[in-house]
Motif scaffolding. Structure first.
Motif, PDB file in Angstrom:
ATOM      1  N   MET A 192       0.849  -1.177   0.000  1.00  0.00           N
ATOM      2  CA  MET A 192       0.000   0.000   0.000  1.00  0.00           C
ATOM      3  C   MET A 192       0.893   1.238   0.000  1.00  0.00           C
ATOM      4  O   MET A 192       1.948   1.258   0.629  1.00  0.00           O
ATOM      5  N   PHE A 193       0.432   2.264  -0.706  1.00  0.00           N
ATOM      6  CA  PHE A 193       1.196   3.497  -0.861  1.00  0.00           C
ATOM      7  C   PHE A 193       0.287   4.687  -0.571  1.00  0.00           C
ATOM      8  O   PHE A 193      -0.921   4.529  -0.408  1.00  0.00           O
ATOM      9  N   SER A 194       0.878   5.882  -0.520  1.00  0.00           N
ATOM     10  CA  SER A 194       0.095   7.083  -0.249  1.00  0.00           C
ATOM     11  C   SER A 194       0.016   8.021  -1.436  1.00  0.00           C
ATOM     12  O   SER A 194      -0.725   9.000  -1.406  1.00  0.00           O
ATOM     13  N   GLY A 195       0.792   7.759  -2.485  1.00  0.00           N
ATOM     14  CA  GLY A 195       0.778   8.635  -3.652  1.00  0.00           C
ATOM     15  C   GLY A 195       1.637   9.876  -3.477  1.00  0.00           C
ATOM     16  O   GLY A 195       1.533  10.822  -4.258  1.00  0.00           O
ATOM     17  N   ILE A 196       2.492   9.881  -2.457  1.00  0.00           N
ATOM     18  CA  ILE A 196       3.432  10.984  -2.250  1.00  0.00           C
ATOM     19  C   ILE A 196       4.798  10.508  -2.757  1.00  0.00           C
ATOM     20  O   ILE A 196       5.422   9.636  -2.145  1.00  0.00           O
ATOM     21  N   ILE A 197       5.239  11.064  -3.861  1.00  0.00           N
ATOM     22  CA  ILE A 197       6.443  10.606  -4.551  1.00  0.00           C
ATOM     23  C   ILE A 197       7.693  10.981  -3.758  1.00  0.00           C
ATOM     24  O   ILE A 197       7.836  12.101  -3.292  1.00  0.00           O
ATOM     25  N   SER A 244      16.710   3.888  -0.932  1.00  0.00           N
ATOM     26  CA  SER A 244      17.199   2.758  -0.149  1.00  0.00           C
ATOM     27  C   SER A 244      16.126   1.669  -0.099  1.00  0.00           C
ATOM     28  O   SER A 244      15.042   1.876   0.461  1.00  0.00           O
ATOM     29  N   VAL A 245      16.433   0.519  -0.722  1.00  0.00           N
ATOM     30  CA  VAL A 245      15.507  -0.617  -0.728  1.00  0.00           C
ATOM     31  C   VAL A 245      16.284  -1.905  -0.544  1.00  0.00           C
ATOM     32  O   VAL A 245      17.510  -1.929  -0.670  1.00  0.00           O
ATOM     33  N   ASN A 246      15.562  -2.961  -0.257  1.00  0.00           N
ATOM     34  CA  ASN A 246      16.127  -4.304  -0.141  1.00  0.00           C
ATOM     35  C   ASN A 246      15.458  -5.220  -1.156  1.00  0.00           C
ATOM     36  O   ASN A 246      14.320  -4.962  -1.573  1.00  0.00           O
ATOM     37  N   VAL A 247      16.133  -6.288  -1.518  1.00  0.00           N
ATOM     38  CA  VAL A 247      15.518  -7.293  -2.385  1.00  0.00           C
ATOM     39  C   VAL A 247      14.256  -7.792  -1.679  1.00  0.00           C
ATOM     40  O   VAL A 247      14.259  -8.049  -0.480  1.00  0.00           O
ATOM     41  N   GLY A 248      13.172  -7.877  -2.437  1.00  0.00           N
ATOM     42  CA  GLY A 248      11.890  -8.310  -1.883  1.00  0.00           C
ATOM     43  C   GLY A 248      10.962  -7.171  -1.495  1.00  0.00           C
ATOM     44  O   GLY A 248       9.774  -7.405  -1.261  1.00  0.00           O
ATOM     45  N   ASP A 249      11.489  -5.938  -1.420  1.00  0.00           N
ATOM     46  CA  ASP A 249      10.647  -4.793  -1.070  1.00  0.00           C
ATOM     47  C   ASP A 249       9.657  -4.478  -2.187  1.00  0.00           C
ATOM     48  O   ASP A 249       9.954  -4.666  -3.369  1.00  0.00           O
ATOM     49  N   SER A 250       8.501  -3.954  -1.798  1.00  0.00           N
ATOM     50  CA  SER A 250       7.533  -3.431  -2.757  1.00  0.00           C
ATOM     51  C   SER A 250       7.795  -1.951  -2.958  1.00  0.00           C
ATOM     52  O   SER A 250       7.972  -1.210  -1.991  1.00  0.00           O
ATOM     53  N   VAL A 251       7.817  -1.540  -4.221  1.00  0.00           N
ATOM     54  CA  VAL A 251       8.053  -0.144  -4.574  1.00  0.00           C
ATOM     55  C   VAL A 251       7.018   0.253  -5.621  1.00  0.00           C
ATOM     56  O   VAL A 251       6.749  -0.504  -6.557  1.00  0.00           O
ATOM     57  N   SER A 252       6.451   1.442  -5.468  1.00  0.00           N
ATOM     58  CA  SER A 252       5.564   1.984  -6.491  1.00  0.00           C
ATOM     59  C   SER A 252       6.443   2.655  -7.536  1.00  0.00           C
ATOM     60  O   SER A 252       7.179   3.593  -7.241  1.00  0.00           O
ATOM     61  N   VAL A 253       6.374   2.146  -8.772  1.00  0.00           N
ATOM     62  CA  VAL A 253       7.147   2.691  -9.889  1.00  0.00           C
ATOM     63  C   VAL A 253       6.132   3.217 -10.901  1.00  0.00           C
ATOM     64  O   VAL A 253       5.424   2.432 -11.531  1.00  0.00           O
ATOM     65  N   ASN A 254       6.018   4.535 -11.003  1.00  0.00           N
ATOM     66  CA  ASN A 254       4.977   5.159 -11.835  1.00  0.00           C
ATOM     67  C   ASN A 254       3.597   4.650 -11.439  1.00  0.00           C
ATOM     68  O   ASN A 254       2.708   4.490 -12.279  1.00  0.00           O
ATOM     69  N   GLY A 255       3.430   4.362 -10.146  1.00  0.00           N
ATOM     70  CA  GLY A 255       2.137   3.920  -9.636  1.00  0.00           C
ATOM     71  C   GLY A 255       1.912   2.431  -9.692  1.00  0.00           C
ATOM     72  O   GLY A 255       0.869   1.952  -9.269  1.00  0.00           O
ATOM     73  N   VAL A 304      -3.300   4.186  -2.064  1.00  0.00           N
ATOM     74  CA  VAL A 304      -3.021   3.770  -3.439  1.00  0.00           C
ATOM     75  C   VAL A 304      -2.483   2.343  -3.367  1.00  0.00           C
ATOM     76  O   VAL A 304      -1.538   2.070  -2.630  1.00  0.00           O
ATOM     77  N   THR A 305      -3.086   1.429  -4.124  1.00  0.00           N
ATOM     78  CA  THR A 305      -2.678   0.028  -4.047  1.00  0.00           C
ATOM     79  C   THR A 305      -1.493  -0.304  -4.937  1.00  0.00           C
ATOM     80  O   THR A 305      -0.779  -1.269  -4.690  1.00  0.00           O
ATOM     81  N   GLY A 306      -1.316   0.453  -6.014  1.00  0.00           N
ATOM     82  CA  GLY A 306      -0.285   0.100  -6.991  1.00  0.00           C
ATOM     83  C   GLY A 306      -0.801  -0.886  -8.021  1.00  0.00           C
ATOM     84  O   GLY A 306      -0.050  -1.394  -8.840  1.00  0.00           O
TER      85      GLY A 306
END
Length: 193
Positions: free
Chosen positions: A1-6, A26-37, A86-88
């Motif tokens: 889940m995301f907030s839509g704040i880039i 800063s991320v780790n393998v396995g992390d969820s990231v919103s990329v262009n939503g 924002v679900t992504g």
């Protein structure tokens, strides 16, 4: 889940079913990231952050052609939600119809997706992962007003008329429509069909 704040804008390129994004967060393998939503999972980290893309993702998003992408890391329990939920899970792509600068803000018109419920004035929408408020709906377009901070800190500053943008309809609107459909409520009609 995301907030839509880039958090960051980064250079990106797609090769086959992999997306390579400049390593700026800063991320780790396995992390969820919103990329262009689009909610993606980190599969490798080096000079680039690498994501694998499924067929549906390639079909329904603009990731294949995006050169600059908006990035946001997933929310943690207890984080403030400064945008909207924002679900992504992107609903599709729409095109930019018009960009108008008024004073220090930008007004951007987007085509209204066919048979899409939830495009309402003062409603929330995520565009390329950015939490925005729909300012105006008219004929076959809807408008958002973009303040200078958002313009300067997202990939919107690179937009041109005709560009494709990922969109995600507000989660609350989706559930309201689903409930109405489930109970056979005729009070919800498809908007802009």
């Amino acid at each position: 889940m995301f907030s839509g704040i880039i958090e960051k804008v980064a250079r990106a390129y797609c090769s086959g079913r992999r997306l390579y994004v400049e390593n700026v967060i800063s991320v780790n393998v396995g992390d969820s990231v919103s990329v262009n939503g689009v909610c993606l999972t980190v599969v490798d980290i080096g000079r680039y952050i690498t994501f694998e893309l499924g067929e549906e993702t390639l079909k329904k998003t603009n990731l294949r052609e995006s050169r600059f992408v908006n990035l946001e890391r997933a929310l943690k329990v207890g984080d403030r939600i400064n945008g909207h939920l924002v679900t992504g899970h992107v609903d599709g792509v729409i095109r930019v119809r018009k960009i108008v600068k008024r004073g220090n803000t930008y007004w951007i018109a987007f085509e209204i997706p066919k048979n899409e419920f939830g495009i309402v004035e003062k409603g929330s929408i995520a565009l390329n992962g950015i939490s925005l408020t729909i300012a105006k709906v008219e004929n076959e377009v809807f408008w958002v007003q973009v303040v200078p901070y958002t313009w300067e800190n997202t990939n919107f500053r690179f937009l041109k008329v005709g560009d494709k943008v990922n969109y995600e309809i507000d989660l609350v609107a989706k559930y309201i429509k689903a409930l109405g459909d489930f109970y056979g409520c005729k009070c919800f009609k498809e908007s802009h069909s």
